[in-house]
Write an enzyme that holds these catalytic residues in place. Structure first.
Site, PDB file in Angstrom:
ATOM      1  N   HIS A   1      14.888  50.742  34.284  1.00  0.00           N
ATOM      2  CA  HIS A   1      16.053  51.587  34.532  1.00  0.00           C
ATOM      3  C   HIS A   1      16.594  51.319  35.931  1.00  0.00           C
ATOM      4  O   HIS A   1      16.081  51.843  36.921  1.00  0.00           O
ATOM      5  CB  HIS A   1      15.656  53.059  34.340  1.00  0.00           C
ATOM      6  CG  HIS A   1      16.790  54.013  34.467  1.00  0.00           C
ATOM      7  ND1 HIS A   1      16.613  55.330  34.830  1.00  0.00           N
ATOM      8  CD2 HIS A   1      18.122  53.855  34.278  1.00  0.00           C
ATOM      9  CE1 HIS A   1      17.795  55.919  34.864  1.00  0.00           C
ATOM     10  NE2 HIS A   1      18.713  55.055  34.529  1.00  0.00           N
TER      11      HIS A   1
ATOM     12  N   GLU B   1      13.404  52.341  37.954  1.00  0.00           N
ATOM     13  CA  GLU B   1      12.456  53.264  37.315  1.00  0.00           C
ATOM     14  C   GLU B   1      11.852  52.489  36.135  1.00  0.00           C
ATOM     15  O   GLU B   1      12.574  52.068  35.228  1.00  0.00           O
ATOM     16  CB  GLU B   1      13.242  54.501  36.834  1.00  0.00           C
ATOM     17  CG  GLU B   1      12.433  55.740  36.596  1.00  0.00           C
ATOM     18  CD  GLU B   1      13.305  56.930  36.147  1.00  0.00           C
ATOM     19  OE1 GLU B   1      14.391  56.731  35.568  1.00  0.00           O
ATOM     20  OE2 GLU B   1      12.874  58.076  36.369  1.00  0.00           O
TER      21      GLU B   1
ATOM     22  N   ASN C   1      17.162  60.988  35.662  1.00  0.00           N
ATOM     23  CA  ASN C   1      18.221  61.795  35.051  1.00  0.00           C
ATOM     24  C   ASN C   1      17.785  63.215  34.719  1.00  0.00           C
ATOM     25  O   ASN C   1      18.614  64.115  34.597  1.00  0.00           O
ATOM     26  CB  ASN C   1      18.785  61.078  33.830  1.00  0.00           C
ATOM     27  CG  ASN C   1      19.704  59.957  34.283  1.00  0.00           C
ATOM     28  OD1 ASN C   1      20.633  60.184  35.045  1.00  0.00           O
ATOM     29  ND2 ASN C   1      19.403  58.745  33.870  1.00  0.00           N
TER      30      ASN C   1
ATOM     31  N   SER D   1      19.077  55.098  30.033  1.00  0.00           N
ATOM     32  CA  SER D   1      18.949  56.169  31.021  1.00  0.00           C
ATOM     33  C   SER D   1      18.071  57.294  30.518  1.00  0.00           C
ATOM     34  O   SER D   1      17.643  58.140  31.298  1.00  0.00           O
ATOM     35  CB  SER D   1      20.318  56.792  31.307  1.00  0.00           C
ATOM     36  OG  SER D   1      21.222  55.823  31.714  1.00  0.00           O
TER      37      SER D   1
HETATM   38  P1  NAD Z   1      29.247  50.457  29.787  1.00  0.00           P
HETATM   39  O1  NAD Z   1      30.005  51.196  28.752  1.00  0.00           O
HETATM   40  O2  NAD Z   1      29.887  50.252  31.120  1.00  0.00           O
HETATM   41  O3  NAD Z   1      28.839  49.004  29.252  1.00  0.00           O
HETATM   42  C1  NAD Z   1      28.227  48.797  28.023  1.00  0.00           C
HETATM   43  C2  NAD Z   1      28.569  47.376  27.594  1.00  0.00           C
HETATM   44  O4  NAD Z   1      27.831  47.052  26.417  1.00  0.00           O
HETATM   45  C3  NAD Z   1      30.061  47.191  27.261  1.00  0.00           C
HETATM   46  O5  NAD Z   1      30.587  46.158  28.061  1.00  0.00           O
HETATM   47  C4  NAD Z   1      30.039  46.838  25.777  1.00  0.00           C
HETATM   48  O6  NAD Z   1      31.049  45.892  25.432  1.00  0.00           O
HETATM   49  C5  NAD Z   1      28.650  46.238  25.612  1.00  0.00           C
HETATM   50  N1  NAD Z   1      28.163  46.290  24.244  1.00  0.00           N
HETATM   51  C6  NAD Z   1      28.194  47.342  23.372  1.00  0.00           C
HETATM   52  N2  NAD Z   1      27.631  46.988  22.190  1.00  0.00           N
HETATM   53  C7  NAD Z   1      27.227  45.691  22.334  1.00  0.00           C
HETATM   54  C8  NAD Z   1      26.590  44.761  21.482  1.00  0.00           C
HETATM   55  N3  NAD Z   1      26.255  45.094  20.236  1.00  0.00           N
HETATM   56  N4  NAD Z   1      26.316  43.508  21.961  1.00  0.00           N
HETATM   57  C9  NAD Z   1      26.667  43.170  23.217  1.00  0.00           C
HETATM   58  N5  NAD Z   1      27.285  44.008  24.074  1.00  0.00           N
HETATM   59  C10 NAD Z   1      27.555  45.254  23.639  1.00  0.00           C
HETATM   60  O7  NAD Z   1      27.849  51.205  29.908  1.00  0.00           O
HETATM   61  P2  NAD Z   1      26.825  51.168  31.156  1.00  0.00           P
HETATM   62  O8  NAD Z   1      27.159  52.284  32.074  1.00  0.00           O
HETATM   63  O9  NAD Z   1      26.734  49.782  31.681  1.00  0.00           O
HETATM   64  O10 NAD Z   1      25.480  51.589  30.408  1.00  0.00           O
HETATM   65  C11 NAD Z   1      24.647  50.638  29.777  1.00  0.00           C
HETATM   66  C12 NAD Z   1      23.250  51.197  29.686  1.00  0.00           C
HETATM   67  O11 NAD Z   1      22.770  51.426  31.015  1.00  0.00           O
HETATM   68  C13 NAD Z   1      23.150  52.540  28.964  1.00  0.00           C
HETATM   69  O12 NAD Z   1      21.957  52.592  28.250  1.00  0.00           O
HETATM   70  C14 NAD Z   1      23.162  53.530  30.122  1.00  0.00           C
HETATM   71  O13 NAD Z   1      22.540  54.745  29.791  1.00  0.00           O
HETATM   72  C15 NAD Z   1      22.361  52.776  31.155  1.00  0.00           C
HETATM   73  N6  NAD Z   1      22.549  53.177  32.536  1.00  0.00           N
HETATM   74  C16 NAD Z   1      23.790  53.485  33.006  1.00  0.00           C
HETATM   75  C17 NAD Z   1      23.940  53.857  34.341  1.00  0.00           C
HETATM   76  C18 NAD Z   1      25.303  54.155  34.905  1.00  0.00           C
HETATM   77  O14 NAD Z   1      25.381  54.657  36.036  1.00  0.00           O
HETATM   78  N7  NAD Z   1      26.382  53.859  34.212  1.00  0.00           N
HETATM   79  C19 NAD Z   1      22.833  53.885  35.199  1.00  0.00           C
HETATM   80  C20 NAD Z   1      21.585  53.534  34.700  1.00  0.00           C
HETATM   81  C21 NAD Z   1      21.455  53.180  33.366  1.00  0.00           C
END
Ligand code: NAD
Length: 295
Positions: free
Chosen positions: A153, A165, A203, A132
């Site tokens: 993104h 994005e 963001n 993000s």
């Molecule tokens: P989340 O916490 O829901 O999920 C992250 C997942 O990654 C978890 O299931 C975890 O078990 C897994 N994980 C962690 N370390 C790992 C590894 N070494 N190998 C494999 N899996 C691993 O987080 P999220 O909200 O899905 O965010 C993920 C990414 O997406 C981040 O970079 C975040 O900034 C980005 N993002 C999030 C949103 C949102 O609205 N939540 C929107 C756009 C982008």
């Protein structure tokens, strides 16, 4: 959810057939779903078996909802689900044409993963991050293929939201960018290319509003419900900023604000202390069933 065109998927699949998604949480399972729906073979890599099973089950339920909404033939969801596999090892990247990383918003975690992906994935494979806010240039520098590293993104919830994005790092090639723009269209999304800068555009604009809403709550200007209702009815936002923060994940919101605060050096991005307190308490929003609201 916009249905991807199968012809478009066929054109892109001339180059990209297999997609690995690393991290199957809030974003990863949605990303896997849209690629599988677009006709790509998807392999989800998670850190624990239970998280992997949760990701696949979430995709199954989400596909059922889409099937109902779009009146799909009864077997369509299970056919799509057959395109989704998973495992616990990054070795899955060995056969991937594209990897989309969607693990926790933490540079050290992403660095480790990109180093391993760079060693495992075929030389021509594109490594994308769904970060993000973290610099794509910095992530690319962890690899020996900076020209084939890019930001993809996606927005939350991925199956519903139109935008991707697309973030070019300093060394991302024109060819990689063109393929990712093409690919985003093939899965029914609308890509918008932006520069690599803390928080990018989405963001940079969204998080200060969410942070300010949290300050309003902390300072007692209004209840969570009052703040969200003002923004929904007064500004015509589809959901209030606090409900949106709960959907995004409060840990993710905090991590994004930290990156913007560090990267841009402006105190206006300082995370609200109440946000820090909630994250410290493990109140992460919907995913922990408690945030500004109880779920
Ligand atoms: P989340 O916490 O829901 O999920 C992250 C997942 O990654 C978890 O299931 C975890 O078990 C897994 N994980 C962690 N370390 C790992 C590894 N070494 N190998 C494999 N899996 C691993 O987080 P999220 O909200 O899905 O965010 C993920 C990414 O997406 C981040 O970079 C975040 O900034 C980005 N993002 C999030 C949103 C949102 O609205 N939540 C929107 C756009 C982008």
């Amino acid at each position: 959810m916009a249905a991807p065109t199968s012809e478009a998927a066929v054109t892109v699949s001339a180059h990209i057939k297999k997609v690995a998604v690393v991290g199957g949480g809030t974003m990863g399972n949605g990303i896997a779903q849209v690629f599988a729906t677009g006709g790509f073979d998807v392999h989800i890599v998670e850190s624990r078996q239970e998280f992997l099973e949760r990701a696949v089950s979430t995709i199954g339920k989400s596909l059922e909802r889409v099937a109902k909404k779009l009146n799909w033939a009864p077997e369509r969801s299970s056919e799509i689900l057959k395109h989704v596999q998973g495992g616990l090892s990054l070795d899955a990247a060995r056969t991937a044409d594209l990897v989309v990383e969607a693990v926790t918003e933490d540079f050290a975690t992403k660095k480790l993963i990109f180093e391993q992906l760079d060693a495992a994935a075929p030389a021509g494979a594109i490594l994308a991050s769904n970060t993000s806010s973290i610099s794509i240039t910095e992530i690319a520098a962890c690899t020996k293929r900076a020209d084939r590293v890019i930001g993809m993104h996606f927005m939350n919830p991925v199956p519903v939201m139109q935008l991707v994005e697309v973030i070019r790092g300093l060394a991302t090639s024109d060819g990689t960018t063109a393929r990712v723009l093409d690919l985003s269209k093939a899965i029914g999304k609308t890509p918008v290319e932006v520069r690599d800068y803390p928080g990018f555009v989405a963001n940079r604009v969204l998080m200060p509003m969410i942070n300010e809403a949290i300050y309003c709550l902390m300072e007692g200007v209004g209840s969570a419900d009052a703040i969200d209702t003002v923004m929904k009815l007064g500004m015509n936002h589809p959901m209030g900023p606090l409900a949106l923060a709960d959907l995004i994940g409060l840990d993710t919101c905090l991590a994004i604000l930290e990156v913007m605060h560090d990267g841009l050096g402006d105190p206006k991005y300082r995370p609200c202390p109440l946000l820090r307190t909630y994250v410290a308490a493990g109140w992460l929003g919907r995913k922990s069933k408690r945030g500004f609201y109880a779920y």
